[in-house]
Design a protein around this motif. Structure first.
Motif, mmCIF file in Angstrom:
data_model
loop_
_atom_site.group_PDB
_atom_site.id
_atom_site.type_symbol
_atom_site.label_atom_id
_atom_site.label_comp_id
_atom_site.label_asym_id
_atom_site.label_seq_id
_atom_site.Cartn_x
_atom_site.Cartn_y
_atom_site.Cartn_z
ATOM 1 N N VAL A 25 31.331 9.840 -11.322
ATOM 2 C CA VAL A 25 31.635 9.266 -12.631
ATOM 3 C C VAL A 25 30.374 8.783 -13.339
ATOM 4 C CG1 VAL A 25 33.991 8.583 -12.075
ATOM 5 C CG2 VAL A 25 32.098 7.031 -11.557
ATOM 6 N N ARG A 26 30.504 8.699 -14.639
ATOM 7 C CA ARG A 26 29.444 8.190 -15.499
ATOM 8 C C ARG A 26 29.903 6.845 -16.038
ATOM 9 N NH1 ARG A 26 28.061 10.174 -20.697
ATOM 10 N NH2 ARG A 26 29.954 11.389 -20.587
ATOM 11 N N GLU A 27 29.012 5.873 -16.011
ATOM 12 C CA GLU A 27 29.368 4.547 -16.498
ATOM 13 C C GLU A 27 29.003 4.424 -17.969
ATOM 14 O OE1 GLU A 27 28.870 0.529 -14.068
ATOM 15 O OE2 GLU A 27 27.103 1.045 -15.213
ATOM 16 N N ARG A 28 29.957 3.930 -18.769
ATOM 17 C CA ARG A 28 29.695 3.763 -20.188
ATOM 18 C C ARG A 28 30.080 2.363 -20.605
ATOM 19 N NH1 ARG A 28 32.962 6.487 -25.067
ATOM 20 N NH2 ARG A 28 34.567 5.349 -23.946
ATOM 21 N N LEU A 29 29.185 1.721 -21.329
ATOM 22 C CA LEU A 29 29.481 0.372 -21.817
ATOM 23 C C LEU A 29 30.505 0.453 -22.935
ATOM 24 C CD1 LEU A 29 28.801 -2.632 -21.627
ATOM 25 C CD2 LEU A 29 26.976 -2.238 -23.257
ATOM 26 N N LEU A 30 31.647 -0.175 -22.719
ATOM 27 C CA LEU A 30 32.759 -0.057 -23.661
ATOM 28 C C LEU A 30 32.813 -1.229 -24.625
ATOM 29 C CD1 LEU A 30 35.207 1.892 -24.099
ATOM 30 C CD2 LEU A 30 36.536 0.249 -22.794
ATOM 31 N N PRO A 34 31.315 -12.386 -25.011
ATOM 32 C CA PRO A 34 30.361 -13.467 -24.697
ATOM 33 C C PRO A 34 30.227 -13.730 -23.199
ATOM 34 C CG PRO A 34 31.753 -14.105 -26.515
ATOM 35 C CD PRO A 34 32.296 -12.790 -26.005
ATOM 36 N N ASP A 35 31.320 -13.599 -22.467
ATOM 37 C CA ASP A 35 31.269 -13.955 -21.049
ATOM 38 C C ASP A 35 31.425 -12.762 -20.114
ATOM 39 O OD1 ASP A 35 33.853 -13.512 -21.796
ATOM 40 O OD2 ASP A 35 34.685 -14.946 -20.377
ATOM 41 N N ARG A 36 31.599 -11.579 -20.665
ATOM 42 C CA ARG A 36 31.756 -10.415 -19.791
ATOM 43 C C ARG A 36 31.472 -9.121 -20.539
ATOM 44 N NH1 ARG A 36 37.876 -11.408 -18.743
ATOM 45 N NH2 ARG A 36 37.099 -13.444 -19.300
ATOM 46 N N GLU A 37 31.268 -8.061 -19.776
ATOM 47 C CA GLU A 37 31.111 -6.733 -20.359
ATOM 48 C C GLU A 37 32.098 -5.804 -19.677
ATOM 49 O OE1 GLU A 37 27.053 -5.645 -19.872
ATOM 50 O OE2 GLU A 37 26.370 -6.985 -21.431
ATOM 51 N N ILE A 38 32.668 -4.899 -20.442
ATOM 52 C CA ILE A 38 33.646 -3.971 -19.891
ATOM 53 C C ILE A 38 33.062 -2.566 -19.905
ATOM 54 C CG2 ILE A 38 35.962 -3.006 -20.161
ATOM 55 C CD1 ILE A 38 36.757 -5.692 -21.444
ATOM 56 N N PHE A 39 33.083 -1.947 -18.724
ATOM 57 C CA PHE A 39 32.557 -0.601 -18.583
ATOM 58 C C PHE A 39 33.687 0.384 -18.365
ATOM 59 C CE2 PHE A 39 28.910 -3.189 -17.615
ATOM 60 C CZ PHE A 39 27.856 -2.469 -18.121
ATOM 61 N N ASP A 40 33.503 1.556 -18.953
ATOM 62 C CA ASP A 40 34.445 2.648 -18.795
ATOM 63 C C ASP A 40 33.812 3.657 -17.841
ATOM 64 O OD1 ASP A 40 36.908 3.502 -19.509
ATOM 65 O OD2 ASP A 40 36.267 4.557 -21.316
ATOM 66 N N TYR A 41 34.619 4.229 -16.969
ATOM 67 C CA TYR A 41 34.104 5.268 -16.075
ATOM 68 C C TYR A 41 34.671 6.608 -16.487
ATOM 69 C CZ TYR A 41 32.073 1.758 -13.120
ATOM 70 O OH TYR A 41 31.301 0.742 -12.657
ATOM 71 N N LEU A 42 33.748 7.526 -16.782
ATOM 72 C CA LEU A 42 34.154 8.837 -17.255
ATOM 73 C C LEU A 42 33.846 9.889 -16.201
ATOM 74 C CD1 LEU A 42 32.631 8.624 -20.840
ATOM 75 C CD2 LEU A 42 34.963 8.096 -20.168
ATOM 76 N N CYS A 43 34.793 10.793 -16.013
ATOM 77 C CA CYS A 43 34.589 11.922 -15.109
ATOM 78 C C CYS A 43 33.446 12.778 -15.655
ATOM 79 C CB CYS A 43 35.882 12.731 -15.014
ATOM 80 S SG CYS A 43 35.696 14.266 -14.126
ATOM 81 N N ARG A 52 38.012 1.581 -15.095
ATOM 82 C CA ARG A 52 37.421 0.570 -15.942
ATOM 83 C C ARG A 52 36.975 -0.601 -15.072
ATOM 84 N NH1 ARG A 52 40.347 -0.178 -21.601
ATOM 85 N NH2 ARG A 52 39.795 2.004 -21.722
ATOM 86 N N ARG A 53 35.904 -1.247 -15.483
ATOM 87 C CA ARG A 53 35.425 -2.368 -14.694
ATOM 88 C C ARG A 53 34.937 -3.470 -15.610
ATOM 89 N NH1 ARG A 53 30.577 -3.386 -10.728
ATOM 90 N NH2 ARG A 53 29.386 -2.066 -12.093
ATOM 91 N N GLU A 59 28.145 -11.996 -12.578
ATOM 92 C CA GLU A 59 27.897 -10.734 -11.899
ATOM 93 C C GLU A 59 26.774 -9.973 -12.567
ATOM 94 O OE1 GLU A 59 31.540 -8.437 -10.221
ATOM 95 O OE2 GLU A 59 32.184 -9.579 -11.954
ATOM 96 N N LYS A 60 26.759 -10.037 -13.893
ATOM 97 C CA LYS A 60 25.760 -9.307 -14.645
ATOM 98 C C LYS A 60 24.360 -9.838 -14.345
ATOM 99 C CE LYS A 60 24.314 -8.197 -19.241
ATOM 100 N NZ LYS A 60 24.230 -8.822 -20.546
ATOM 101 N N MET A 61 24.259 -11.159 -14.287
ATOM 102 C CA MET A 61 22.967 -11.754 -13.953
ATOM 103 C C MET A 61 22.503 -11.298 -12.584
ATOM 104 S SD MET A 61 23.028 -15.645 -15.438
ATOM 105 C CE MET A 61 21.986 -16.228 -14.121
ATOM 106 N N LEU A 62 23.453 -11.247 -11.662
ATOM 107 C CA LEU A 62 23.134 -10.815 -10.309
ATOM 108 C C LEU A 62 22.680 -9.357 -10.315
ATOM 109 C CD1 LEU A 62 23.405 -12.030 -7.383
ATOM 110 C CD2 LEU A 62 25.502 -10.699 -7.237
ATOM 111 N N THR A 63 23.405 -8.535 -11.061
ATOM 112 C CA THR A 63 23.075 -7.115 -11.137
ATOM 113 C C THR A 63 21.691 -6.911 -11.737
ATOM 114 O OG1 THR A 63 25.410 -6.650 -11.480
ATOM 115 C CG2 THR A 63 23.880 -4.882 -11.984
ATOM 116 N N GLN A 64 21.435 -7.628 -12.829
ATOM 117 C CA GLN A 64 20.136 -7.478 -13.482
ATOM 118 C C GLN A 64 19.023 -7.984 -12.592
ATOM 119 O OE1 GLN A 64 20.544 -9.442 -17.245
ATOM 120 N NE2 GLN A 64 21.183 -7.570 -18.275
ATOM 121 N N ALA A 65 19.293 -9.069 -11.912
ATOM 122 C CA ALA A 65 18.264 -9.630 -11.037
ATOM 123 C C ALA A 65 17.916 -8.638 -9.934
ATOM 124 C CB ALA A 65 18.756 -10.945 -10.437
ATOM 125 N N MET A 66 18.926 -7.961 -9.429
ATOM 126 C CA MET A 66 18.683 -7.007 -8.360
ATOM 127 C C MET A 66 18.049 -5.732 -8.881
ATOM 128 S SD MET A 66 22.026 -7.481 -5.982
ATOM 129 C CE MET A 66 21.397 -6.587 -4.555
#
Ligand code: ZN
Length: 81
Positions: A25-30, A34-43, A52-53, A59-66
């Protein structure tokens, strides 16, 4: 640091009903909230949405930090003034 572990976590395959198989899948920012981001997963094969996630700010801070090891922003409130 074992960076490969983290890459395995983000790259995933999901079941696609059109292709009738688990497809990469490909991740797309949907949507950005202010407090979250929703991603769409496309085949990657047929382009249909297979999942969808939601990523919360924490979580985002953690992801960016990593991913980039950027220091967290200190004063977000200054932007609204
Ligand atoms: Zn598909």
């Amino acid at each position: 640091m074992n960076q490969q572990q983290f890459e395995n976590f983000t790259a995933s395959s999901l079941y696609c009903e059109k292709c009738k198989a688990a497809m990469p899948v490909r991740e797309r920012l949907l949507l950005v909230l202010p407090d979250r981001e929703i991603f769409d997963y496309l085949c990657t094969e047929c382009g249909s949405s297979v999942g969808r996630r939601e990523i919360t700010a924490g979580e985002k801070m953690l992801t960016q930090a990593m991913a980039r090891r950027r220091p967290p922003r200190k004063s977000v409130r200054q932007l609204t003034q």
